[in-house]
Each structure stands twice: as structure tokens, then as C-alpha cells.
Design a protein around this motif. Sequence first.
Motif, PDB file in Angstrom:
ATOM      1  N   PRO A  27       0.831  -1.218   0.000  1.00  0.00           N
ATOM      2  CA  PRO A  27       0.000   0.000   0.000  1.00  0.00           C
ATOM      3  C   PRO A  27       0.862   1.263   0.000  1.00  0.00           C
ATOM      4  CG  PRO A  27       0.229  -0.821   2.226  1.00  0.00           C
ATOM      5  CD  PRO A  27       0.972  -1.808   1.341  1.00  0.00           C
ATOM      6  N   PHE A  28       0.182   2.409  -0.168  1.00  0.00           N
ATOM      7  CA  PHE A  28       0.860   3.689  -0.030  1.00  0.00           C
ATOM      8  C   PHE A  28       1.054   3.944   1.467  1.00  0.00           C
ATOM      9  CE2 PHE A  28      -1.345   4.192  -4.123  1.00  0.00           C
ATOM     10  CZ  PHE A  28      -0.259   4.511  -4.934  1.00  0.00           C
ATOM     11  N   ASP A  29       2.292   3.861   1.921  1.00  0.00           N
ATOM     12  CA  ASP A  29       2.558   4.016   3.353  1.00  0.00           C
ATOM     13  C   ASP A  29       4.007   4.459   3.513  1.00  0.00           C
ATOM     14  OD1 ASP A  29       2.430   4.005   6.085  1.00  0.00           O
ATOM     15  OD2 ASP A  29       2.551   1.821   6.285  1.00  0.00           O
ATOM     16  N   GLY A  30       4.207   5.696   3.904  1.00  0.00           N
ATOM     17  CA  GLY A  30       5.558   6.223   4.018  1.00  0.00           C
ATOM     18  C   GLY A  30       6.053   6.723   2.671  1.00  0.00           C
ATOM     19  N   THR A  31       7.377   6.712   2.491  1.00  0.00           N
ATOM     20  CA  THR A  31       7.976   7.222   1.262  1.00  0.00           C
ATOM     21  C   THR A  31       7.546   6.361   0.082  1.00  0.00           C
ATOM     22  OG1 THR A  31       9.898   7.998   2.500  1.00  0.00           O
ATOM     23  CG2 THR A  31      10.145   7.792   0.112  1.00  0.00           C
ATOM     24  N   VAL A  32       7.085   7.025  -0.992  1.00  0.00           N
ATOM     25  CA  VAL A  32       6.605   6.279  -2.162  1.00  0.00           C
ATOM     26  C   VAL A  32       7.776   5.615  -2.870  1.00  0.00           C
ATOM     27  CG1 VAL A  32       4.611   7.781  -2.482  1.00  0.00           C
ATOM     28  CG2 VAL A  32       6.733   8.281  -3.681  1.00  0.00           C
ATOM     29  N   THR A  33       7.527   4.426  -3.391  1.00  0.00           N
ATOM     30  CA  THR A  33       8.556   3.689  -4.116  1.00  0.00           C
ATOM     31  C   THR A  33       8.600   4.172  -5.567  1.00  0.00           C
ATOM     32  OG1 THR A  33       7.029   1.969  -4.822  1.00  0.00           O
ATOM     33  CG2 THR A  33       8.108   1.692  -2.656  1.00  0.00           C
ATOM     34  N   GLU A  34       9.587   3.684  -6.304  1.00  0.00           N
ATOM     35  CA  GLU A  34       9.697   4.069  -7.706  1.00  0.00           C
ATOM     36  C   GLU A  34       8.488   3.593  -8.503  1.00  0.00           C
ATOM     37  OE1 GLU A  34      12.742   3.544 -11.531  1.00  0.00           O
ATOM     38  OE2 GLU A  34      13.273   2.750  -9.549  1.00  0.00           O
ATOM     39  N   ALA A  35       8.041   2.363  -8.217  1.00  0.00           N
ATOM     40  CA  ALA A  35       6.871   1.826  -8.926  1.00  0.00           C
ATOM     41  C   ALA A  35       5.633   2.660  -8.611  1.00  0.00           C
ATOM     42  CB  ALA A  35       6.652   0.364  -8.529  1.00  0.00           C
ATOM     43  N   GLN A  36       5.515   3.049  -7.346  1.00  0.00           N
ATOM     44  CA  GLN A  36       4.377   3.879  -6.946  1.00  0.00           C
ATOM     45  C   GLN A  36       4.449   5.252  -7.608  1.00  0.00           C
ATOM     46  OE1 GLN A  36       4.797   3.753  -2.677  1.00  0.00           O
ATOM     47  NE2 GLN A  36       3.538   1.881  -2.460  1.00  0.00           N
TER      48      GLN A  36
END
Length: 303
Positions: free
Chosen positions: A202-211
Motif C-alpha cells: 500500500p501507499f505508506d511512508g515514502t513512495v517507491t519508484e513503482a508507486q
Amino acid sequence: MRVSTQAASQSALMDLMRAQRELYESGQQISTGLKAPDLKGYGNQAETILFARGALARSDNFVEASKRLASRLDVQDLALNEMSEAVQDLRLALTTNDGSFLMADVQAAFSRFTSALNTQFNGSFIFGGTRTDTPPFTANTIADVQGAANIADLFQNSAQAQTGRIEENTTVETGFLASDLASDLMGIFERIADFNAGPDGPFDGTVTEAQQNFLSTEISNVIAAFENISTAVARNGSMQARLETAQANNAQRSDYLTTMIAGMEEADMAEAATRLAQAQAAVQVSALVFSDMSQVSLLPFLR
């Protein structure tokens, strides 16, 4: 002598009756302000008066109808601008490096948008098209959108938008359909929720590259949805301006017809007052003459 006396009496009586009739007519004009009590008294102008009255009635009916339409367009403008701001909220929510509150912000934008989408005016849903008795959009949460077999199933509006009289003889489409305004945007909400529940969520904390890549794509889609709403806002504003022009023109038409009818129907009060005074004097004189003629006798001449 008898014949001439009778003729004179009859003449005096006729003069008295004419004076009384003139007195009555001028008195009626003073009390009513009209030249005649009914159309028969206007002679050849009666047909013109009837036509003008009909045109004035139609004009007045349009004025009332256009006032109601103007109020609906005002409410519609507020709702469309509320949708526009909700879409901007969504775009702002997706433009983030911290996903901790992203889904909460997305749900807030969804709630704000759908509330505007189900706006009512005088008890009728304005974005339901010709179907105004039920909410045009039935989902309360993004989860409801995810759970639908098809997003189109969530829209209950008719296929025909509402229409209104912009001008007296011109009826045009003045409303918008919920499905036209929101279908693409609901697809965005669904994809965001699905991504959040998927393997890259899920969206939680720093977003990842994929996100981040996913959010960048959806931001572009949100901008397209925003442009769709902005187009509706502009179109509604154009209709408001056109209606204002039509209302001004119709007000001038009503004023002209009112003045024209008054010119034909209303009495000249100064002239009527003069005629009343003259008629009163004529009645007095005619009454005296008739009284004198009625008392004429040959007895004085036989003495």
C-alpha cells in the motif's frame, strides 16, 4: 302649437339623456382609469389589444420560467466548481513523496466530488438528466466503486440531459449528465484503490519508484478529467450569459407591450376630468330646459 311643444320636449329629453350618458362614461373613466369597461368600447382596436395582451402574457410567463432556470444554472455553477476543486484536491494528493495520508486524501476528494455530483435544486437532482427523483451516482466510498461489476452501473442518470428555455421560442440543453462528468474520474479512483491493494502497495511512508511511476500516469489522467469539468464550467457560464441577455431583451419587450396596451386602454385623466365637468354642466342645463319645456301650457295665452 301642441306638435311643436311635444317635439321641443322630446329634443330636450334627448339632450338630457346624452348629457347623462356622457357624465356616466367620463365618471367611469375617472374611477377605472380606462377608456371603456370592456373590449366592445374600443372598436377596431379591440383585436390589437387582445393580441398585445396575449403577447404580454407569454412574455411574462417566459420571465418567470427564465428566473427559475437562472437559479438552477447558479446552483449548477456552484456544483461544477465544487467538482473542479475536488479534482484539484485529488491531483495535489497524488503529487507527493509521502504516501502516509495519500489514501485518506483520495477518499476525501472522492467524497467532495460525489457530494457535488448529487447536488439537488428544489428537490431535483440536477445531474440526473430527465430522471431527477434519484441520486445520479450511488457509490458512497471508493470501495463501492471497486465492488461494482461495471462503473457504468453506479450511474442512475437518464440518457437525456435537462433542457430549458433560453429564449421565448428557443429550448436548448442546459444540464449535464453525471456519467459524462464523472465516468473517467471514477476509473481513476478505482485504479488508485486497486494499486494500493495490489503487490506494489500500500501507499505508506515514502513512495517507491513503482508507486511514483503509477502516480505520474494517473496525474495525467486527473488533468484530463479536470479539463472535462472545466469545459462544463465554461459551458454553464456561457448559458448564464446568454440567459441574462435574453432576460434583458424580454424585459424590454414586456415594457414595450405594457406601454402600448396602456396607450390604447388607459384614459387621459386630464381630458376625462374636463369632460366630466362639461358633462355635469350639460346635465344641469339640459335638466332645466327639459323641466321648463315640460311645464309649457297654452293657458297664459287663453286669458
